[in-house]
Design a protein around this motif. Structure first.
Motif, PDB file in Angstrom:
ATOM      1  N   ALA A  27       0.817  -1.206   0.000  1.00 18.67           N
ATOM      2  CA  ALA A  27       0.000   0.000   0.000  1.00 18.67           C
ATOM      3  C   ALA A  27       0.849   1.253   0.000  1.00 18.67           C
ATOM      4  O   ALA A  27       2.006   1.238   0.396  1.00 18.67           O
ATOM      5  N   ASP A  28       0.225   2.328  -0.419  1.00 21.11           N
ATOM      6  CA  ASP A  28       0.839   3.648  -0.403  1.00 21.11           C
ATOM      7  C   ASP A  28       0.451   4.308   0.923  1.00 21.11           C
ATOM      8  O   ASP A  28      -0.520   5.046   0.990  1.00 21.11           O
ATOM      9  N   LEU A  29       1.170   3.979   1.997  1.00 14.21           N
ATOM     10  CA  LEU A  29       0.867   4.482   3.337  1.00 14.21           C
ATOM     11  C   LEU A  29       2.135   5.017   3.984  1.00 14.21           C
ATOM     12  O   LEU A  29       3.218   4.493   3.760  1.00 14.21           O
ATOM     13  N   ASP A  30       1.983   6.037   4.823  1.00 14.73           N
ATOM     14  CA  ASP A  30       3.130   6.622   5.523  1.00 14.73           C
ATOM     15  C   ASP A  30       3.433   5.934   6.849  1.00 14.73           C
ATOM     16  O   ASP A  30       4.516   6.034   7.371  1.00 14.73           O
ATOM     17  N   SER A  31       2.459   5.258   7.425  1.00 16.03           N
ATOM     18  CA  SER A  31       2.594   4.666   8.753  1.00 16.03           C
ATOM     19  C   SER A  31       3.453   3.401   8.729  1.00 16.03           C
ATOM     20  O   SER A  31       3.501   2.691   7.729  1.00 16.03           O
ATOM     21  N   ASP A  32       4.125   3.107   9.856  1.00 18.15           N
ATOM     22  CA  ASP A  32       4.905   1.875   9.984  1.00 18.15           C
ATOM     23  C   ASP A  32       4.056   0.711  10.485  1.00 18.15           C
ATOM     24  O   ASP A  32       4.459  -0.438  10.379  1.00 18.15           O
ATOM     25  N   VAL A  33       2.895   1.001  11.070  1.00 17.44           N
ATOM     26  CA  VAL A  33       1.969  -0.018  11.572  1.00 17.44           C
ATOM     27  C   VAL A  33       0.567   0.355  11.124  1.00 17.44           C
ATOM     28  O   VAL A  33       0.158   1.508  11.255  1.00 17.44           O
ATOM     29  N   VAL A  34      -0.171  -0.622  10.591  1.00 17.13           N
ATOM     30  CA  VAL A  34      -1.569  -0.411  10.213  1.00 17.13           C
ATOM     31  C   VAL A  34      -2.390  -1.610  10.678  1.00 17.13           C
ATOM     32  O   VAL A  34      -1.845  -2.676  10.969  1.00 17.13           O
ATOM     33  N   PHE A  35      -3.688  -1.429  10.745  1.00 19.92           N
ATOM     34  CA  PHE A  35      -4.607  -2.485  11.149  1.00 19.92           C
ATOM     35  C   PHE A  35      -5.693  -2.635  10.092  1.00 19.92           C
ATOM     36  O   PHE A  35      -6.112  -1.641   9.491  1.00 19.92           O
ATOM     37  N   ILE A  36      -6.142  -3.869   9.855  1.00 15.79           N
ATOM     38  CA  ILE A  36      -7.289  -4.122   8.994  1.00 15.79           C
ATOM     39  C   ILE A  36      -8.272  -5.003   9.747  1.00 15.79           C
ATOM     40  O   ILE A  36      -7.881  -5.807  10.595  1.00 15.79           O
ATOM     41  N   GLU A  37      -9.562  -4.817   9.453  1.00 13.29           N
ATOM     42  CA  GLU A  37     -10.583  -5.670  10.065  1.00 13.29           C
ATOM     43  C   GLU A  37     -10.556  -7.030   9.379  1.00 13.29           C
ATOM     44  O   GLU A  37     -10.385  -7.111   8.165  1.00 13.29           O
ATOM     45  N   VAL A  38     -10.748  -8.087  10.158  1.00 12.71           N
ATOM     46  CA  VAL A  38     -10.815  -9.445   9.623  1.00 12.71           C
ATOM     47  C   VAL A  38     -12.214  -9.969   9.911  1.00 12.71           C
ATOM     48  O   VAL A  38     -12.640 -10.020  11.072  1.00 12.71           O
ATOM     49  N   TRP A  39     -12.925 -10.320   8.849  1.00 13.99           N
ATOM     50  CA  TRP A  39     -14.316 -10.778   8.967  1.00 13.99           C
ATOM     51  C   TRP A  39     -14.438 -12.210   8.485  1.00 13.99           C
ATOM     52  O   TRP A  39     -13.691 -12.660   7.629  1.00 13.99           O
TER      53      TRP A  39
ATOM     54  N   ARG B 127      -2.841  -6.825  12.770  1.00 18.88           N
ATOM     55  CA  ARG B 127      -1.808  -5.787  12.927  1.00 18.88           C
ATOM     56  C   ARG B 127      -0.717  -6.083  11.910  1.00 18.88           C
ATOM     57  O   ARG B 127      -0.135  -7.170  11.908  1.00 18.88           O
ATOM     58  N   LEU B 128      -0.455  -5.108  11.037  1.00 18.58           N
ATOM     59  CA  LEU B 128       0.562  -5.265  10.010  1.00 18.58           C
ATOM     60  C   LEU B 128       1.661  -4.236  10.216  1.00 18.58           C
ATOM     61  O   LEU B 128       1.381  -3.069  10.512  1.00 18.58           O
ATOM     62  N   VAL B 129       2.922  -4.675  10.097  1.00 15.57           N
ATOM     63  CA  VAL B 129       4.065  -3.776  10.273  1.00 15.57           C
ATOM     64  C   VAL B 129       4.843  -3.678   8.964  1.00 15.57           C
ATOM     65  O   VAL B 129       4.930  -4.639   8.204  1.00 15.57           O
ATOM     66  N   ARG B 130       5.402  -2.499   8.735  1.00 16.77           N
ATOM     67  CA  ARG B 130       6.173  -2.254   7.507  1.00 16.77           C
ATOM     68  C   ARG B 130       7.442  -3.098   7.523  1.00 16.77           C
ATOM     69  O   ARG B 130       8.200  -3.075   8.489  1.00 16.77           O
ATOM     70  N   VAL B 131       7.663  -3.856   6.439  1.00 18.60           N
ATOM     71  CA  VAL B 131       8.882  -4.656   6.327  1.00 18.60           C
ATOM     72  C   VAL B 131       9.762  -4.179   5.186  1.00 18.60           C
ATOM     73  O   VAL B 131      10.929  -4.519   5.120  1.00 18.60           O
TER      74      VAL B 131
ATOM     75  N   ALA C 123       4.644   0.426  -0.330  1.00 12.76           N
ATOM     76  CA  ALA C 123       5.397  -0.208   0.753  1.00 12.76           C
ATOM     77  C   ALA C 123       4.777  -1.580   1.046  1.00 12.76           C
ATOM     78  O   ALA C 123       3.615  -1.815   0.749  1.00 12.76           O
ATOM     79  N   THR C 124       5.555  -2.483   1.642  1.00 10.17           N
ATOM     80  CA  THR C 124       5.076  -3.820   1.976  1.00 10.17           C
ATOM     81  C   THR C 124       4.961  -3.967   3.484  1.00 10.17           C
ATOM     82  O   THR C 124       5.882  -3.632   4.221  1.00 10.17           O
ATOM     83  N   PHE C 125       3.810  -4.468   3.938  1.00  6.28           N
ATOM     84  CA  PHE C 125       3.533  -4.702   5.354  1.00  6.28           C
ATOM     85  C   PHE C 125       3.305  -6.186   5.565  1.00  6.28           C
ATOM     86  O   PHE C 125       2.765  -6.866   4.714  1.00  6.28           O
ATOM     87  N   GLU C 126       3.718  -6.691   6.732  1.00  4.30           N
ATOM     88  CA  GLU C 126       3.628  -8.109   7.064  1.00  4.30           C
ATOM     89  C   GLU C 126       2.711  -8.298   8.274  1.00  4.30           C
ATOM     90  O   GLU C 126       2.740  -7.505   9.214  1.00  4.30           O
ATOM     91  N   LEU C 127       1.918  -9.359   8.246  1.00  5.64           N
ATOM     92  CA  LEU C 127       1.043  -9.680   9.369  1.00  5.64           C
ATOM     93  C   LEU C 127       1.888  -9.981  10.603  1.00  5.64           C
ATOM     94  O   LEU C 127       2.758 -10.834  10.587  1.00  5.64           O
TER      95      LEU C 127
ATOM     96  N   HIS D  75     -13.043  -8.137  20.430  1.00  2.00           N
ATOM     97  CA  HIS D  75     -13.444  -7.401  21.629  1.00  2.00           C
ATOM     98  C   HIS D  75     -12.453  -6.306  22.013  1.00  2.00           C
ATOM     99  O   HIS D  75     -12.697  -5.545  22.946  1.00  2.00           O
ATOM    100  N   SER D  76     -11.337  -6.231  21.274  1.00  2.00           N
ATOM    101  CA  SER D  76     -10.344  -5.180  21.526  1.00  2.00           C
ATOM    102  C   SER D  76     -10.904  -3.835  21.086  1.00  2.00           C
ATOM    103  O   SER D  76     -11.742  -3.775  20.186  1.00  2.00           O
ATOM    104  N   PRO D  77     -10.430  -2.752  21.695  1.00  2.52           N
ATOM    105  CA  PRO D  77     -10.821  -1.430  21.198  1.00  2.52           C
ATOM    106  C   PRO D  77     -10.372  -1.278  19.745  1.00  2.52           C
ATOM    107  O   PRO D  77      -9.343  -1.838  19.353  1.00  2.52           O
ATOM    108  N   CYS D  78     -11.117  -0.550  18.964  1.00  7.84           N
ATOM    109  CA  CYS D  78     -10.776  -0.349  17.558  1.00  7.84           C
ATOM    110  C   CYS D  78      -9.402   0.323  17.447  1.00  7.84           C
ATOM    111  O   CYS D  78      -9.210   1.420  17.976  1.00  7.84           O
ATOM    112  N   PRO D  79      -8.438  -0.339  16.808  1.00  8.22           N
ATOM    113  CA  PRO D  79      -7.077   0.208  16.721  1.00  8.22           C
ATOM    114  C   PRO D  79      -6.992   1.334  15.688  1.00  8.22           C
ATOM    115  O   PRO D  79      -7.887   1.527  14.871  1.00  8.22           O
TER     116      PRO D  79
END
Length: 83
Positions: free
Chosen positions: A24-36, A46-50, A63-67, A74-78
Motif C-alpha cells: 500500500a501507499d501508506l506513511d505509517s509503519d503499523v496499520v490495522f485491517i478488520e478481519v471478517w 496488525r501489520l508492520v512495515r517490512v 510499501a510492503t507490510f507483514e502480518l 473485543h479489543s478497542p478499535c485500533p
C-alpha cells in the motif's frame, strides 16, 4: 477517518499458507485491517512495515507490510484502521 489502501496477497508458500502481506501507499509503519468471517468481525490484523516504498505501481510508491498479530474482536478499535 479510515485510510484506503489496495490489498495484495503475495509471496504465499502454498495455497493454504497463512502469509499475508499488504502492499500500500501508506506513511505509517503499523496499520490495522478488520478481519471478517461469515458476517461477523473476527478481529483486527496488525501489520508492520517490512519494506519501504521501493516499488512503484500506477505511478505511486508502494510499501510492503507483514502480518504481525491478530487482535480480538473485543479489543478497542485500533488506529490507523485501513479499509
Amino acid at each position: 477517518m479510515k485510510l484506503l489502501a489496495l490489498l495484495a496477497l503475495s509471496a504465499r508458500r502454498s495455497a493454504s499458507s497463512t502469509e499475508l502481506y499488504l502492499q500500500a501507499d501508506l506513511d505509517s509503519d503499523v496499520v490495522f485491517i478488520e478481519v471478517w468471517g461469515r458476517g461477523a468481525l473476527i478481529g483486527y490484523a496488525r501489520l508492520v512495515r517490512v519494506r519501504s516504498a521501493d516499488e512503484v505501481r500506477a505511478g505511486r510508491p508502494v510499501a510492503t507490510f507483514e502480518l504481525a498479530a491478530l487482535l480480538s474482536a473485543h479489543s478497542p478499535c485500533p488506529d490507523p484502521l485501513v479499509s
